[in-house]
Design an enzyme around this catalytic site. Structure first.
Site, PDB file in Angstrom:
ATOM      1  N   HIS A   1      14.005  25.863  11.607  1.00 30.02           N
ATOM      2  CA  HIS A   1      13.447  24.611  12.118  1.00 30.02           C
ATOM      3  C   HIS A   1      13.274  24.744  13.623  1.00 30.02           C
ATOM      4  O   HIS A   1      14.181  25.175  14.324  1.00 30.02           O
ATOM      5  CB  HIS A   1      14.358  23.427  11.806  1.00 30.02           C
ATOM      6  CG  HIS A   1      13.681  22.115  12.092  1.00 30.02           C
ATOM      7  ND1 HIS A   1      13.758  21.506  13.314  1.00 30.02           N
ATOM      8  CD2 HIS A   1      12.882  21.342  11.336  1.00 30.02           C
ATOM      9  CE1 HIS A   1      13.039  20.388  13.286  1.00 30.02           C
ATOM     10  NE2 HIS A   1      12.504  20.261  12.099  1.00 30.02           N
TER      11      HIS A   1
ATOM     12  N   LEU B   1      15.280  17.012   3.681  1.00 30.89           N
ATOM     13  CA  LEU B   1      14.540  17.841   4.633  1.00 30.89           C
ATOM     14  C   LEU B   1      15.269  17.934   5.980  1.00 30.89           C
ATOM     15  O   LEU B   1      15.815  16.956   6.461  1.00 30.89           O
ATOM     16  CB  LEU B   1      13.151  17.206   4.844  1.00 30.89           C
ATOM     17  CG  LEU B   1      12.093  18.144   5.424  1.00 30.89           C
ATOM     18  CD1 LEU B   1      11.768  19.252   4.473  1.00 30.89           C
ATOM     19  CD2 LEU B   1      10.848  17.351   5.783  1.00 30.89           C
ATOM     20  N   ASP B   2      15.213  19.106   6.624  1.00 32.23           N
ATOM     21  CA  ASP B   2      15.765  19.304   7.968  1.00 32.23           C
ATOM     22  C   ASP B   2      17.243  18.959   8.049  1.00 32.23           C
ATOM     23  O   ASP B   2      17.732  18.542   9.096  1.00 32.23           O
ATOM     24  CB  ASP B   2      15.030  18.434   9.005  1.00 32.23           C
ATOM     25  CG  ASP B   2      13.569  18.824   9.117  1.00 32.23           C
ATOM     26  OD1 ASP B   2      13.202  19.898   8.623  1.00 32.23           O
ATOM     27  OD2 ASP B   2      12.807  18.049   9.711  1.00 32.23           O
ATOM     28  N   ALA B   3      17.987  19.113   6.961  1.00 35.06           N
ATOM     29  CA  ALA B   3      19.357  18.636   7.031  1.00 35.06           C
ATOM     30  C   ALA B   3      20.368  19.483   6.288  1.00 35.06           C
ATOM     31  O   ALA B   3      21.483  19.053   6.086  1.00 35.06           O
ATOM     32  CB  ALA B   3      19.427  17.201   6.529  1.00 35.06           C
TER      33      ALA B   3
END
Lengths: 285, 285, 285, 285
Positions: free
Chosen positions: B193, B228-230
């Protein structure tokens, strides 16, 4: 050490600014020793400049120079500008609660003559750090937040600050200052936030960082605005951490970051290296 | 080079675990060459261990060793454990869209034998990078997301991956994979990311960073979860930027960060240095 | 993208230089978009300046501007100055032996348009890297050092370079070039040395570092002079290592440092950010 | 906080060591909470181990445990080993001349309970820092080097140290201690050298760095041996500098490096994380 002067300028960009500024200074006997310039865009952008000049052969007084510069150059280019002098150090006040690491770092660097300012006072909402502060020969004022609440405390602090304080440093001062109190000090209150903003805004960022399992922690020095944890960022840094770090370890590592990041931000402010525009800063290092 | 074996263990902490594990290995002829251990708490915590042993004098086959270990040690301590061998490299698939910097870094390190794996294929939703990939002798499959949508594309990709893919690396693959597709690969899909998570989640983080005026940008490699993104963070890093950096400059600086951070995370995964627990990782480096 | 021009100046410091330079440019229609200046001393020092200007409204040709600048400003202040233009990229040649990491990094960044130059050729004393280089569309010339020795090889290389090569990058070229060969390229040959100079000069620095048990390794990009490993330093960096690092691990870590340090140094050179004085450099970043 | 014990081991590597050590500890009621191990080579190398264990349920006294460990395990594997306990902090003496930054950093961290030791005294060849030191409640002894020379001063200092000093920290102590004085303190005297050793050994390294035009400066903490500036390195770090840095700026930047590098080295020593072998160290962090 002969004094130097620092000129900081923000204005709409257009051709001829550097020429006008430097020609003005040259004709009055200044020798430029450092010049740094930035434009946000080659066409229609904003122009920023910081220059330092050496003044032993100036042919006019400081006030006359400033008046002339305003008339001849500043007005012509719609400049927002300021002049300051290395032999007129800024007058700073340090605010602190109980965590002393940032405060001690600043006092220590001050004592080592690494921070070009007068520290007029340390203000705290607790008595705890009186002895440490006074050991540096700096006045300490405890202004507890009592029954009269923050309003009363702020009134007292405003009185202590007087009208000649150039900079307030929140060196881990844990109370929230009101917009009214802050208003006269726009872009002159520096805070250290114990995280890499905008990550982990709000309370207990090291616990948040621990729960999230991040591999770096950070610290952010920024100017204080009415919106908490969100003013223009001056400096940030990060340090590597691992799964072995407890919340306490993160705090200890973070304390080292905080004191270094804050010390750099304060130093750059005192040397007039920081220009604010909108919610950002230009830092001429 | 004689093969080494790596044993990774997670279990409830209690006295005697290291002794039981190492005594078992010793009695079967293993020589431990690296051991790293971590407990979250001295009482009632979770125990993590990674050890590497040298196997030339083992007295049993690998499958017999694993069966015995499970019976004698693993069961007794309610262990979650896995054994892997340096001469049985993992089978990896790399997913990419159009930005090639992360992909090229991985292929290059692979070619230099710095990434201990087989790269079975590169999968992309575009044709653009075919020649670059095939130049490394790695098969390239374009799986565009067409009228059939992501479901059809995922079906095709699942078929390509087969049932023996150990690791999927999302090297700037810009489509969102469904929970159904990801399910078989828990803790085996690594994403890069382009920000210092949890700052700037979501789209266009470099533009967000530019608007915020941050002084550092970051990159984060993490395991992919449905959210998402976690997912659990494996590695992060930051780089210093200034007011002079345009969004394009931030992207260029960020690209360098991304490829290095992703390459480190992938390498550590391939060397079995990463153990996931909850939403965090232990990384034994 | 409209072209920008870059002006680099070195001269004895005295009042009025910035004013004269910027007024000259302004009167010819230039808009300065970046200016960085340094003086070694406020009195009697050396003055360095780099400025970038935007040229769409220039009222004279480049050659006329240069002639006028030399007459009106350059001569008056005894300047050593040079002007270059973003639309006249420098012509570079890359030299390499067998280690490809630095070369690949440069070719890759060149392909990504991060290095503003023409790469006219890669020259090597081995055939090994021909395919990799030609894959980037860059000519490859093998010039082995044969029975005729280095003199013969240098003669061949000089012919290949012609008289219009602006920059030679030694991207892990392991033969020593003679003073005669180097002479025409003063401050235009960049080498990467695989250590933090001046530590570990000479052969096999990673082995030296391993024996010494250092906790950081470094890399140094510098201009080449007749004295080996000792020309003006452009850029350096270090990376953390531990007792776990074998000589091979140090080399792998060092390779990453080398390619990044060299890429930065080459980029800065190509952007005319580096001014040499004596055995040092000013790098205006 | 319950006490923990730390066991450090060096011995010839062979199979079974970890098993023997951990089984011994387990059978006496220890719970291992941290274990780190390193072998220089899978065959015929040297074995290093540091482990920390939790002792509330030990079935024997410390002295009995040590006697038994020596007999049952230490002798069998020809170990060089030591046991220490978190509730028996080491007794340290700090030596300083006039530069106070390293000393203050250590005293400050000591006051913050970040350095697990007793600071028995500060010894200086000057009176200057008495007040600062005594403000921390630490005894200060001035031992000037007078007509009797270093020999007389060393005799006085040896008397002050007594025979129960575990660690001497040279926190910018500018006199050279004799081999005779140092002999009893092998691997127990830590010095901070103001450069990235082995670069810039000897006097005035910041001036050397300035003349060389390096882009990074460094600091090195190392154990003191008879050979000046050359004992086993514990920790190093570097900081970025530019052409704008005067020698004084390099010193100021270096001072910050020095105090951080020294503080880390001292902390790791106090936590028994450093094992010396030959002219190198293993640092288990």
């Amino acid at each position: 050490m002969v004094a130097t002067a620092r000129l900081c300028i923000t204005c709409p960009d257009r051709p001829g600014i550097v020429s006008a500024v430097t020609t003005f200074l040259y004709t009055h006997g200044a020798n430029i020793i450092d010049l740094d310039q930035h434009s946000t865009d080659p066409e229609g952008g904003t122009f920023f400049l910081r220059l330092e000049f050496y003044t032993p052969y100036m042919d006019v007084s400081r006030s006359a120079l400033e008046a002339a510069f305003g008339e001849v150059v500043g007005g012509r280019f719609s400049m927002d500008w300021r002049l300051s002098y290395s032999d007129e150090p800024k007058r700073a006040a340090l605010f602190v609660s109980r965590h002393d690491h940032c405060l001690m770092e600043l006092l220590w660097r001050f004592a080592r003559k690494e921070l070009p300012c007068d520290i007029a006072m340390v203000v705290s909402n607790h008595e705890d750090l009186r002895a440490s502060v006074e050991g540096f020969g700096v006045p300490f004022h405890a202004v507890p937040v009592g029954d009269g609440g923050m309003a009363e405390a702020e009134a007292k602090m405003a009185e202590l600050l007087g009208d000649n304080t150039d900079l307030i440093v929140l060196a881990r001062y844990m109370r929230i200052l009101s917009g009214d109190f802050l208003r006269p000090y726009e872009h002159r209150v520096i805070n250290i936030h114990h995280s890499f903003l905008p990550a982990f805004v709000g309370a207990d960022p090291y616990r948040q960082a621990h729960e999230k399992g991040v591999k770096l922690i950070g610290a952010t020095a920024h100017y204080v605005t009415a919106e908490l944890d969100a003013g223009p960022i001056i400096e940030q840094d990060t340090a590597r951490v691992t799964h072995r770090f407890s919340v306490a370890d993160l705090k200890a590592t973070g304390s080292d970051l905080e004191r270094n990041v804050l010390a750099r931000a304060v130093k750059w402010h005192l040397e007039d290296r920081v220009i604010v525009f909108g919610n950002k800063t230009v830092v001429f290092r």
